[in-house]
Scaffold this motif. Structure first.
Motif, PDB file in Angstrom:
ATOM      1  N   ALA A   3      84.759  -6.946  53.683  1.00  0.00           N
ATOM      2  CA  ALA A   3      84.067  -8.196  54.007  1.00  0.00           C
ATOM      3  C   ALA A   3      84.791  -9.371  53.363  1.00  0.00           C
ATOM      4  O   ALA A   3      85.477  -9.214  52.347  1.00  0.00           O
ATOM      5  CB  ALA A   3      82.614  -8.150  53.517  1.00  0.00           C
ATOM      6  N   ALA A   5      84.320 -13.589  52.212  1.00  0.00           N
ATOM      7  CA  ALA A   5      83.335 -14.634  51.922  1.00  0.00           C
ATOM      8  C   ALA A   5      84.027 -15.845  51.316  1.00  0.00           C
ATOM      9  O   ALA A   5      85.137 -15.738  50.786  1.00  0.00           O
ATOM     10  CB  ALA A   5      82.273 -14.108  50.949  1.00  0.00           C
ATOM     11  N   LEU A 114      79.664 -12.095  46.812  1.00  0.00           N
ATOM     12  CA  LEU A 114      79.185 -11.941  48.192  1.00  0.00           C
ATOM     13  C   LEU A 114      80.074 -10.976  48.982  1.00  0.00           C
ATOM     14  O   LEU A 114      79.569 -10.060  49.644  1.00  0.00           O
ATOM     15  CB  LEU A 114      79.122 -13.314  48.884  1.00  0.00           C
ATOM     16  CG  LEU A 114      78.635 -13.305  50.327  1.00  0.00           C
ATOM     17  CD1 LEU A 114      77.265 -12.628  50.466  1.00  0.00           C
ATOM     18  CD2 LEU A 114      78.563 -14.742  50.884  1.00  0.00           C
ATOM     19  N   ALA A 115      81.396 -11.150  48.890  1.00  0.00           N
ATOM     20  CA  ALA A 115      82.299 -10.278  49.662  1.00  0.00           C
ATOM     21  C   ALA A 115      82.175  -8.826  49.209  1.00  0.00           C
ATOM     22  O   ALA A 115      82.076  -7.909  50.039  1.00  0.00           O
ATOM     23  CB  ALA A 115      83.743 -10.765  49.526  1.00  0.00           C
ATOM     24  N   SER A 117      79.686  -7.268  47.571  1.00  0.00           N
ATOM     25  CA  SER A 117      78.398  -6.618  47.844  1.00  0.00           C
ATOM     26  C   SER A 117      78.286  -6.263  49.329  1.00  0.00           C
ATOM     27  O   SER A 117      77.845  -5.167  49.675  1.00  0.00           O
ATOM     28  CB  SER A 117      77.228  -7.498  47.379  1.00  0.00           C
ATOM     29  OG  SER A 117      77.264  -8.770  47.978  1.00  0.00           O
ATOM     30  N   ARG A 118      78.721  -7.179  50.208  1.00  0.00           N
ATOM     31  CA  ARG A 118      78.668  -6.871  51.644  1.00  0.00           C
ATOM     32  C   ARG A 118      79.620  -5.749  52.015  1.00  0.00           C
ATOM     33  O   ARG A 118      79.280  -4.875  52.825  1.00  0.00           O
ATOM     34  CB  ARG A 118      79.005  -8.120  52.469  1.00  0.00           C
ATOM     35  CG  ARG A 118      77.869  -9.078  52.611  1.00  0.00           C
ATOM     36  CD  ARG A 118      76.665  -8.387  53.252  1.00  0.00           C
ATOM     37  NE  ARG A 118      75.602  -9.357  53.436  1.00  0.00           N
ATOM     38  CZ  ARG A 118      75.216  -9.829  54.628  1.00  0.00           C
ATOM     39  NH1 ARG A 118      75.760  -9.386  55.742  1.00  0.00           N
ATOM     40  NH2 ARG A 118      74.257 -10.723  54.689  1.00  0.00           N
ATOM     41  N   GLY A 121      78.219  -2.527  51.591  1.00  0.00           N
ATOM     42  CA  GLY A 121      77.055  -2.232  52.414  1.00  0.00           C
ATOM     43  C   GLY A 121      75.741  -2.746  51.860  1.00  0.00           C
ATOM     44  O   GLY A 121      74.668  -2.408  52.359  1.00  0.00           O
ATOM     45  N   ARG A 123      72.949  -5.715  51.017  1.00  0.00           N
ATOM     46  CA  ARG A 123      72.481  -7.028  51.486  1.00  0.00           C
ATOM     47  C   ARG A 123      71.608  -7.617  50.401  1.00  0.00           C
ATOM     48  O   ARG A 123      70.406  -7.384  50.372  1.00  0.00           O
ATOM     49  CB  ARG A 123      71.689  -6.885  52.775  1.00  0.00           C
ATOM     50  CG  ARG A 123      72.578  -6.705  53.964  1.00  0.00           C
ATOM     51  CD  ARG A 123      71.787  -6.535  55.244  1.00  0.00           C
ATOM     52  NE  ARG A 123      72.730  -6.406  56.328  1.00  0.00           N
ATOM     53  CZ  ARG A 123      73.163  -7.417  57.082  1.00  0.00           C
ATOM     54  NH1 ARG A 123      72.697  -8.628  56.878  1.00  0.00           N
ATOM     55  NH2 ARG A 123      74.030  -7.211  58.055  1.00  0.00           N
ATOM     56  N   LEU A 129      72.086 -11.931  44.378  1.00  0.00           N
ATOM     57  CA  LEU A 129      73.478 -12.349  44.500  1.00  0.00           C
ATOM     58  C   LEU A 129      73.861 -13.274  43.342  1.00  0.00           C
ATOM     59  O   LEU A 129      74.957 -13.169  42.770  1.00  0.00           O
ATOM     60  CB  LEU A 129      73.675 -13.073  45.841  1.00  0.00           C
ATOM     61  CG  LEU A 129      75.111 -13.430  46.193  1.00  0.00           C
ATOM     62  CD1 LEU A 129      75.972 -12.180  46.326  1.00  0.00           C
ATOM     63  CD2 LEU A 129      75.150 -14.238  47.502  1.00  0.00           C
ATOM     64  N   LEU A 323      79.373 -15.803  54.262  1.00  0.00           N
ATOM     65  CA  LEU A 323      80.180 -14.710  54.780  1.00  0.00           C
ATOM     66  C   LEU A 323      81.164 -15.228  55.808  1.00  0.00           C
ATOM     67  O   LEU A 323      80.818 -16.089  56.626  1.00  0.00           O
ATOM     68  CB  LEU A 323      79.217 -13.736  55.444  1.00  0.00           C
ATOM     69  CG  LEU A 323      79.342 -12.264  55.132  1.00  0.00           C
ATOM     70  CD1 LEU A 323      79.526 -11.993  53.654  1.00  0.00           C
ATOM     71  CD2 LEU A 323      78.113 -11.552  55.660  1.00  0.00           C
ATOM     72  N   LYS A 326      82.717  -9.604  58.829  1.00  0.00           N
ATOM     73  CA  LYS A 326      82.847  -8.252  58.279  1.00  0.00           C
ATOM     74  C   LYS A 326      83.500  -7.385  59.324  1.00  0.00           C
ATOM     75  O   LYS A 326      83.014  -7.291  60.452  1.00  0.00           O
ATOM     76  CB  LYS A 326      81.452  -7.711  57.947  1.00  0.00           C
ATOM     77  CG  LYS A 326      81.450  -6.441  57.171  1.00  0.00           C
ATOM     78  CD  LYS A 326      80.022  -6.159  56.714  1.00  0.00           C
ATOM     79  CE  LYS A 326      79.825  -4.781  56.330  1.00  0.00           C
ATOM     80  NZ  LYS A 326      79.979  -3.821  55.648  1.00  0.00           N
TER      81      LYS A 326
END
Ligand code: PMV
Length: 327
Positions: A3, A5, A114-115, A117-118, A121, A123, A129, A323, A326
């Motif tokens: 991902a 961000a 953010l990148a 954690s996404r 997988g 949210r 965050l 974001l 992804k």
């Protein structure tokens, strides 16, 4: 498991200066900031079963030392939350004007949180965050949000109640921030070290902490009322008090250069002449100037004339972490 961000730097109006817990990065008191337009970090995280270790590149260069350890620490937190053992390839780019000396841990760790954690997988909601970004760099917890943001210090020992909240969105108040670049070299004392020395040795630390708590209340009110004079005065006073506290530490923590003082004096003279602008310095020599949009051109022209100023940037309220897609 990939991902990307982006997140932006922020200017602390009521500054965070001092930790009550070094490991969890918990502050002694709350802080308030303005997320800044244009000063942005973009980060891609790719968790890959084929990697034997984490790989971290910033502006196309492999990162080592303390910064790398902090990135790995944040990735470890994400791995633990997501229940994965994969290592990650992290690539990060700052879109700050090159060599401006504004590299920001706040934008970097908000984008990374953010990148990562996404990519793993997860949210995470805003508070989660912000708590994660905080554990990379304290000020990063505020860059999760746009506009005017408060980091609520919290008092839980595990840090569960220490995260940022958005006070007002970026549309709330059309302010401008003119940034005078007077130094591009890395600072010699990190903000963490400066804080530690201030907490442990500055005789002014208790007074600083008291001022910070009063300033929070006044800053919230000035933001609510869009009272530029109150906001600007508070911002400049708070910055000077933080630096006074650091200067009084043992050994002293001096972030200013002659250029910093040249800009401070110029701003005072401009104010006497009727141009209302207010200065703030974070843990470094460069000076952020708060000004109303109609005065930006004049202020920029005046500040650009100073021989100590190598570059002038114009910013204002900016967006929170977002974001970029992804794969
Ligand atoms: O987040 P850190 O560890 O880089 O500390 C930031 C400290 C200041 O920029 C001086 C103040 C603040 O609130 O951002």
């Amino acid at each position: 498991m990939r991902a990307s961000a982006a997140a932006n730097a922020n200017l602390a109006i009521v500054k965070y200066w001092g930790k009550r817990d070094e490991r969890l990065i918990l502050p002694m008191h709350g802080s308030i900031s303005l997320t800044l337009r244009g000063l942005q970090t973009m980060t891609t995280v790719d968790f890959d079963a084929g990697l034997a270790q984490d790989e971290v590149r910033v502006n196309e260069e492999a990162v080592t030392g303390r910064v790398r350890l902090r990135v790995e620490h944040l990735l470890d937190l994400v791995r633990r939350m997501a229940g994965t053992g994969y290592h990650a390839a992290v690539t990060s780019e700052n879109t700050f004007p090159t060599a401006a000396g504004l590299a920001s841990s706040a934008s970097a760790f908000a984008a990374l949180a953010l990148a990562a954690s996404r990519a793993a997988g997860l949210r995470l909601d805003g508070p989660a965050l912000s708590r994660l970004a905080r554990q990379g760099s304290g000020s990063a917890c505020r860059s999760v949000y746009d506009g005017f943001v408060e980091w609520v210090a919290g008092d839980a020992a595990d840090g569960s109640d220490s995260f940022a909240v958005r006070l007002k969105p970026l549309e709330h108040w059309d302010l401008a921030v003119v940034i005078a670049i007077v130094a591009t070299a890395e600072k010699t004392v990190s903000s963490s070290e400066g804080m530690r020395r201030s907490v442990d040795t500055s005789p002014f630390y208790a007074a600083w902490r008291g001022c910070a708590v009063d300033d929070l209340r006044a800053a919230r009110q000035a933001i609510e009322d869009r009272d530029f004079s109150a906001f600007g005065e508070l911002c400049e006073e708070n910055a000077l008090r933080m630096h006074a506290t650091a200067l009084a530490a043992r050994p002293p923590v001096v972030y200013w250069t002659p250029g910093t003082l040249a800009v401070l004096r110029a701003v005072q003279a401009l104010r006497q002449g009727g141009l209302e602008a207010y200065a703030s310095m974070d843990a470094g020599a460069n000076v952020h100037l708060l000004v109303q949009p109609e005065s930006v051109d004049l202020l920029r022209a005046e500040i650009s004339r100073l021989p100590e100023v190598s570059q002038v940037l114009v910013s204002g309220p900016g967006p929170g972490a977002r974001l970029l897609g992804k794969a």
